[in-house]
Write a protein that holds these residues in place. Structure first.
Motif, short mmCIF file in Angstrom:
data_model
loop_
_atom_site.label_atom_id
_atom_site.label_comp_id
_atom_site.label_asym_id
_atom_site.label_seq_id
_atom_site.Cartn_x
_atom_site.Cartn_y
_atom_site.Cartn_z
N UNK A 1 -1.08 0.21 11.67
CA UNK A 1 -0.99 0.97 12.91
C UNK A 1 0.35 0.77 13.61
N UNK A 2 0.77 -0.47 13.71
CA UNK A 2 2.05 -0.74 14.39
C UNK A 2 3.22 -0.16 13.60
N UNK A 3 3.14 -0.21 12.29
CA UNK A 3 4.21 0.38 11.47
C UNK A 3 4.35 1.86 11.78
N UNK B 1 -6.56 10.72 8.45
CA UNK B 1 -6.42 11.37 9.77
C UNK B 1 -5.11 10.98 10.45
N UNK B 2 -4.67 9.75 10.22
CA UNK B 2 -3.42 9.37 10.89
C UNK B 2 -2.19 9.69 10.03
N UNK B 3 -2.39 10.50 9.00
CA UNK B 3 -1.24 11.02 8.24
C UNK B 3 -0.63 10.04 7.24
N UNK B 4 -1.36 8.95 6.97
CA UNK B 4 -0.84 7.94 6.04
C UNK B 4 -0.94 8.46 4.60
N UNK C 1 3.12 11.03 7.00
CA UNK C 1 3.29 9.89 7.90
C UNK C 1 3.73 8.67 7.11
N UNK C 2 3.29 7.52 7.56
CA UNK C 2 3.64 6.26 6.91
C UNK C 2 3.24 6.27 5.42
#
Ligand code: IPE
Ligand code: IPE
Ligand code: MG
Length: 257
Positions: free
Chosen positions: A53-55, A100-103, A134-135
């Motif tokens: 998450x922080x990354x 969902x967070x694009x990882x 994302x990441x």
């Protein structure tokens, strides 16, 4: 504490683009609490979540985590079995949220040794998140740096046998192109938790010029603040890549002029 957002006050160009971590110290964390070692591995999954998450929040492009080394098969059968199970359930539980967070999730290592069910889970998770931008989260599982270089050399030899390459044409790039993570820039920052100061056959080629950061903090205790401290340490270093310190300063001044 864990939800607090960090204002790191680090300019984007001083942040690492690619961070590689040896997540060590789970067993000792559990033993200190008179818990079975497995409890430490479970607690370690929470740390993975917060570091991922922080990354993402910091805009780090790629995070590569060492989850299981090619040498970890030497552990007691029971611990290996429980680790496989944990890997499977963590994937099942987390992959939707990651998506969902694009990882973009990828697993590197020799996956052929894993239980079929886990292999299928890994493939599904990778295809599900393949289109995300994302990441990039790389999980190294049954990974070994020596294995990686060996499989790269095999591919190069195959190119020679097929007449696509001559021996004289082999250069560093021919090897690099066939290693795991060949599509990414090499890790800028390497972190190892748990106090040991060794590479343990992690990315040996790709870490050739990484900044190394060792901390005694055990992986389950490696919170956002600890990660931020590692990133700040990185930002304060001068990377010279063989140049002199003055040359680097001049180049930086040139860029800012
Ligand atoms: C790292 O923690 C996790 C794996 C290798 C799977 P350890 O299990 O090595 O923890 P320690 O080093 O025994 O404390
Ligand atoms: C390295 O940790 C591998 C992972 C963190 C997955 P180990 O704890 O297995 O490393 P050594 O054997 O003590 O060097
Ligand atoms: Mg260890």
């Amino acid at each position: 504490m864990s939800m607090q957002t960090f204002k790191l006050d680090i300019p984007q160009e001083k942040l690492p683009r690619h961070v590689a971590i040896i997540m060590d110290g789970n067993g000792r964390w559990a033993e200190q609490r008179n818990l079975p070692r497995f409890a430490g591995h479970k607690a370690g999954v929470e740390t993975v979540r917060s570091v991922v998450q922080l990354s993402g929040e910091l805009g780090i492009e790629a995070l590569t985590l060492f989850a299981f080394s090619s040498e970890n098969w030497r552990r007691p059968k029971k611990e290996v079995g429980l680790l496989m199970e944990l890997f499977l359930t963590a994937l099942e539980r987390e992959v939707n949220k990651l998506h969902e967070s694009g990882v973009k999730l990828r697993v590197i290592g020799d996956l052929s040794e894993f239980p079929k069910k886990l292999q299928k889970r890994i493939q599904d998770s990778m295809s599900m998140t393949a289109g995300n931008n994302g990441l990039i989260l790389n999980i190294a599982a049954n990974y070994g740096g020596k294995w990686d270089i060996t499989q790269a050399v095999k591919k190069v030899v195959q190119q020679i046998q097929e007449g696509d390459l001559t021996v004289d044409q082999i250069d560093e790039q021919s090897i690099a192109d066939n290693l795991a993570l060949s599509d990414l820039s090499e890790p800028d920052l390497f972190i190892r938790t748990g106090g040991e100061q060794r590479i343990s056959n992690f990315l040996i080629w790709q870490l050739a010029y990484s900044e190394l950061y060792f901390t005694r903090v055990l992986w389950p205790d490696f919170d956002r603040e600890e990660f931020a401290t590692a990133v700040k340490s990185f930002a304060s270093r001068q990377r010279r890549f063989g140049h002199t310190g003055n040359q680097i300063l001049e180049m930086e001044q040139g860029k800012n002029a």
